[in-house]
Design an enzyme around this catalytic site. Sequence first.
Site, short mmCIF file in Angstrom:
data_model
loop_
_atom_site.label_atom_id
_atom_site.label_comp_id
_atom_site.label_asym_id
_atom_site.label_seq_id
_atom_site.Cartn_x
_atom_site.Cartn_y
_atom_site.Cartn_z
N ARG A 108 0.85 -1.20 0.00
CA ARG A 108 0.00 0.00 0.00
C ARG A 108 0.88 1.23 0.00
NH1 ARG A 108 -1.50 -3.77 3.46
NH2 ARG A 108 -3.59 -4.63 3.44
N SER A 177 6.61 -5.65 6.89
CA SER A 177 6.01 -6.67 7.76
C SER A 177 6.79 -7.98 7.81
CB SER A 177 4.59 -6.96 7.28
OG SER A 177 3.87 -5.79 7.17
N ASP A 230 4.58 -3.67 10.75
CA ASP A 230 3.20 -3.22 10.57
C ASP A 230 2.46 -3.12 11.90
OD1 ASP A 230 1.70 -6.30 9.27
OD2 ASP A 230 3.30 -5.99 10.69
#
Length: 491
Positions: A108, A177, A230
């Site tokens: 993202r 992540s 994350d």
Amino acid sequence: MGRVGFIVALGCAVVSCAIATVFVGRRVRSRRRWGRAVEVLREFEEGCSPSVGRLRQVVDAMAVEMNAGLASDGGSKLKMLLTFIDRLPDGTEAGTYYALDLGGTNFRLLRVQLGGIQSLILSHEVKSQPIPQHLMTGKAEDLFDFIATALKAFVDEVDEEFEDKTDVRMQLGFTFSFHVRQTSVSSGILIRWTNGFSVEDAVGKDVTQLLERAMRRSGLNMRVAALVNDTVGLLALGHYHDGDTVAAVVIGTGTNACYIERTEAIIKSQGLLTNSGFMVVNIEWGNFWSAHLPRTAYDTALDEDSPNPNDQGFEKMISGMYLGEIVRRVLYRIAQESDIFENSAHCLAVPFILRTPLMAAMHEDDSPDLREVGRILQENLDMPEVPLKGKKVVVRVCDIVTRRAAKLVAAGIVGILKKMGRDGSDGIGNSRSVISMEGGLFASYKLFREYLNEGVVEILGEEAAQYLVLRGFEDGSGLGAALLAACFPIL
Ligand SMILES: Nc1ncnc2c1ncn2[C@@H]1O[C@H](COP(=O)(O)OP(=O)(O)O)[C@@H](O)[C@H]1O
Ligand SMILES: O=P(O)(O)OC[C@H]1O[C@@H](O)[C@H](O)[C@@H](O)[C@@H]1O
């Protein structure tokens, strides 16, 4: 009746008996094989359904392992990684920041404009795209060039004035992540990949350097102000909106948690001092292990067949990468030992053919004839015309797997609270604790959330559970990374 008639009658009788014997034999065999299916299902359910007592043992084990991981490096399978985040957004942050959130399935791109008062977010644009499969297992330069090029295109698209700011290097929050050993708030060494990534020449490298070199190659004038897991980004956003936020949990392709720890409790980093007296710790709870975990032969086999055997044992019982695969393995065993799927179960032999979103859709099918289950089995597993009783077995297996996963997350969360002395067990008055929650599985799987809430109440009890808030976010880790870029700007 003459002789001929007698013989004909006798022959008919013999043939009828033979046919009856065949049918009775088939029914007996079918009943026996159905009974075998029921037996396999019962055995699996017994192995997967932890009692409250068992869950409380998992709670204690989580707290013990967290302490062990803080006491020394290698003291536990829990890495308990330092994040160098010793202050959290307080709602006064202002300005425009970018964030990049690289997860297990998607990545993202975010642009966030912060208002500077009362946790005001003036605007935020998000662009999400899947990571091409070949880049997940290719070369580091290709992966990071792909990311930097996408970021450059995003910046050009959303911030037309950006090109004029050649003298101002924009600050980026980079959510990554995977297991990283932080060397500062904005740098860290990749320890290992998980969840299907294996870009081997990136392991052992500083991921910030890899990204910043790629950004330079793509002509993007930007620096990484914060490199965060994350869960850490998610915690930052949660805290930005609610000061009682003490931890964050992500359940997506993988799963992990982080929490706020007192620096004097981080024994392995003697002399670690921060102005705030705390530091966020990335637990990397996916690697949690305890003999009290309700593990089955299916989990052991899945682990043995995985690229990282004996690692991420907790994650392999909980996260989106694995739940569908566990269900497939159980159904495959039932198909081999019974005829409830008739002879159409060849696809069940294919690893990871049953993705968790499909498993969730079958689990949440509330039609009387389980038509969604039938459609998915037919279209995705090439299993046409499964009888209703066979579809009910499929739903049952999904329910057992998801209930276990949710209860284990509940136990993990209470374990973190216990470590923080916030689970109410020490008799002192309960304090309100907010846990930020996020991830595709958590966000999209209603029954998972229901079972998670049930598990928290089961373990804590009604009274104590009312002081615990599980608050869901969307794009939390990316937004939080932008907030942390604002908290730790590169001067
Ligand atoms: N409807 C759904 N039901 C259950 N799990 C889902 C659903 N949709 C997505 N997921 C799981 O969420 C994962 C994606 O999680 P997400 O947090 O969006 O991305 P990432 O893991 O890349 O951070 C997928 O791998 C999938 O396993
Ligand atoms: O958001 P994702 O991709 O599902 O990742 C969640 C977790 O997945 C684990 O496998 C990683 O080790 C963690 O660092 C990460 O936080």
